[in-house]
Design a protein around this motif. Sequence first.
Motif, PDB file in Angstrom:
ATOM      1  N   UNK A 181      -2.880  -6.785  15.815  1.00 28.14           N
ATOM      2  CA  UNK A 181      -4.182  -6.237  16.171  1.00 28.14           C
ATOM      3  C   UNK A 181      -5.304  -6.863  15.358  1.00 28.14           C
ATOM      4  N   UNK A 197      -5.424  -5.427   0.265  1.00 27.18           N
ATOM      5  CA  UNK A 197      -4.465  -4.493  -0.334  1.00 27.18           C
ATOM      6  C   UNK A 197      -4.582  -4.496  -1.854  1.00 27.18           C
ATOM      7  N   UNK A 219       7.864  -3.112  11.638  1.00 28.44           N
ATOM      8  CA  UNK A 219       8.535  -4.324  11.216  1.00 28.44           C
ATOM      9  C   UNK A 219       8.872  -4.262   9.710  1.00 28.44           C
ATOM     10  N   UNK A 255       9.718  -6.524   7.647  1.00 30.80           N
ATOM     11  CA  UNK A 255       9.096  -7.605   6.875  1.00 30.80           C
ATOM     12  C   UNK A 255       7.664  -7.226   6.505  1.00 30.80           C
ATOM     13  N   UNK A 256       6.968  -6.559   7.422  1.00 26.37           N
ATOM     14  CA  UNK A 256       5.594  -6.153   7.112  1.00 26.37           C
ATOM     15  C   UNK A 256       5.567  -5.038   6.073  1.00 26.37           C
ATOM     16  N   UNK A 310       7.695  -4.861   3.693  1.00 30.72           N
ATOM     17  CA  UNK A 310       7.901  -5.618   2.456  1.00 30.72           C
ATOM     18  C   UNK A 310       6.595  -6.254   1.986  1.00 30.72           C
ATOM     19  N   UNK A 311       5.863  -6.813   2.931  1.00 32.98           N
ATOM     20  CA  UNK A 311       4.601  -7.464   2.579  1.00 32.98           C
ATOM     21  C   UNK A 311       3.657  -6.470   1.907  1.00 32.98           C
ATOM     22  N   UNK A 312       3.579  -5.270   2.479  1.00 33.49           N
ATOM     23  CA  UNK A 312       2.694  -4.251   1.899  1.00 33.49           C
ATOM     24  C   UNK A 312       3.183  -3.833   0.514  1.00 33.49           C
ATOM     25  N   UNK A 313       4.502  -3.712   0.374  1.00 35.14           N
ATOM     26  CA  UNK A 313       5.032  -3.328  -0.935  1.00 35.14           C
ATOM     27  C   UNK A 313       4.773  -4.415  -1.972  1.00 35.14           C
ATOM     28  N   UNK A 314       4.942  -5.660  -1.539  1.00 35.15           N
ATOM     29  CA  UNK A 314       4.752  -6.801  -2.438  1.00 35.15           C
ATOM     30  C   UNK A 314       3.333  -6.803  -3.010  1.00 35.15           C
ATOM     31  N   UNK A 315       2.382  -6.335  -2.213  1.00 35.94           N
ATOM     32  CA  UNK A 315       0.997  -6.325  -2.680  1.00 35.94           C
ATOM     33  C   UNK A 315       0.590  -4.957  -3.195  1.00 35.94           C
ATOM     34  N   UNK A 316       1.602  -4.155  -3.538  1.00 39.00           N
ATOM     35  CA  UNK A 316       1.366  -2.852  -4.165  1.00 39.00           C
ATOM     36  C   UNK A 316       0.430  -1.973  -3.359  1.00 39.00           C
ATOM     37  N   UNK A 317       0.583  -1.988  -2.040  1.00 34.55           N
ATOM     38  CA  UNK A 317      -0.268  -1.140  -1.206  1.00 34.55           C
ATOM     39  C   UNK A 317       0.113   0.320  -1.411  1.00 34.55           C
ATOM     40  N   UNK A 349      -2.707   3.392   2.301  1.00 38.11           N
ATOM     41  CA  UNK A 349      -3.106   2.102   2.870  1.00 38.11           C
ATOM     42  C   UNK A 349      -2.068   1.641   3.890  1.00 38.11           C
ATOM     43  N   UNK A 365      -3.311   1.054   7.530  1.00 39.97           N
ATOM     44  CA  UNK A 365      -3.467  -0.349   7.929  1.00 39.97           C
ATOM     45  C   UNK A 365      -2.238  -0.917   8.610  1.00 39.97           C
ATOM     46  N   UNK A 366      -1.095  -0.215   8.492  1.00 41.53           N
ATOM     47  CA  UNK A 366       0.112  -0.783   9.100  1.00 41.53           C
ATOM     48  C   UNK A 366       0.773   0.197  10.073  1.00 41.53           C
TER      49      UNK A 366
END
Lengths: 260, 255
Positions: free
Chosen positions: A95, A108, B147, B149-150, B152-159, B163, B167-168
Amino acid sequence: MEDPPSRGIALALEAVHRTFRSTAGGDVAALAGIDLCVAAGSFVALLGPSGCGKSTLLRLVAGLDRPERGVVRLRPGAPGGDVAMVFQDAHLLPWRDVLANVALPLELLGRPRAERLPLAEQTLARVGLGDALRRHPAELSGGMRMRVSLARALVTAPRLLLLDEPFAALDELTRMALDDELRRLWREAGLTVLFVTHSIAEAAYLAERVVVLSRRPARVVLDHEVALPAERTAALRAEPAFAREIGVLQEALRRGAALA
Amino acid sequence: MSSGPLARLGPPLVTFVAGVGLGELAIRALDVSPLILPRPSAVLAAALAESASLLPALAATARAVLVGLALSSTLGIAAAVALAASPWIQRAFYPYAIFFQIVPIVAIAPLLVIWFGYGSRAVVAAAFVVSVFPVIANTLAGLRSVDPALRDLFRLHRASGLAALWKLRLPWALPYLLTGLRIAAGLAVIGAIVGEFVGGGGLGVIVLGAMRQQRTDLVFAAVAYASGLGLALFAAVGLASRIALRHWHASEGDR
């Protein structure tokens, strides 16, 4: 030629074990005592058969998972944004347009808006997508999506970049172009790269050092410095030195597959 | 291939007109009693002649349906977010959410009147009760299918959890939610009419009154209005999802 001290992160894994509970009830060992040191600023490929535990290893390094035994050390430690990851497919937010996807990690991490968009724009220009900012992932080719994914990983100026078979789903030509791009970005940015792949040619072409893993549970079969010049071009793929490297890696991979 | 409004709306319009025309001819030819099955032209005449009572009734029903839908989407999304928070919460509470799916609305409508009194509040409650489950179930499915992987991406950036939700997970669940709303829209109309049978007001009362007076033509006219309402809501949700998902979902957009 990489003489100045690198800003990359050095990595040390000591006797790392990781086991998963399978759906059938038994335990499946993914990693059984992995020792691995990666120097700051180096480009290391992890080569192994599919499903051998390479991805598990990357997730441990990223801090997304913990080992049961053993330690994973990053030096210097990594506050948010210092470790970036690229997955097997692009995994973009459908999106959001390209620019907003690349700006996501900055968002983030709480960077101010005025800083985010220019940085994302610059990073997209570095991967050759400066003119696709407003397009959405659904409108892009697989190769372009992977470039966006690469830009998203690089936008925080990470000091350790983890890639999990990133170009496996792309056609050969796109893949070779992205290989060149990745090497260029690595040499410019002075970061540590850990690249997981099951392609022998890709590992030999990209990396300074290739670590060959056995089939599950993964153990290190071969730790090999690639004897190829730092300057790598497509012509290299046809040279005897390249073929020799492929031969060495192939033999190790075969040995790893035979291990029980 | 043209896919303009004419190409999309033309065929169903043609079958509608042909079907109504055939019905008209068949009823005339077979001389069916208007008490059993009034001619379409008689229904149309009743719809026009009684519009002074039908239109305000339609407005009342529409208002109850819209309020009921607004409640079931907000509370349904909130319930799905709460259920998705942990597998334990889901295991403990989801079976009771299914209650909304299996509850026979005709049987509990009197109860709603006892609780909320005669009038629009009981009707809104009936519309809500039948339409909330598809919102919960679909939104939950969407929240659970994010997803990995997404994540993981959020966790990797300490979201933060908030958030990641904002955002996801919620945007990821949006197509699922819209599918749920499409189902909920039709159900809310059914719930409201049943609620009106018992609680009073709107098209439901017109249907009941017309039945008692043996005005089958008026029953059909009211039913047509109610169907039109359901159709309009269904189309509105469809339009909303086309706009919301035009960039990103394979099922929508113009490629």
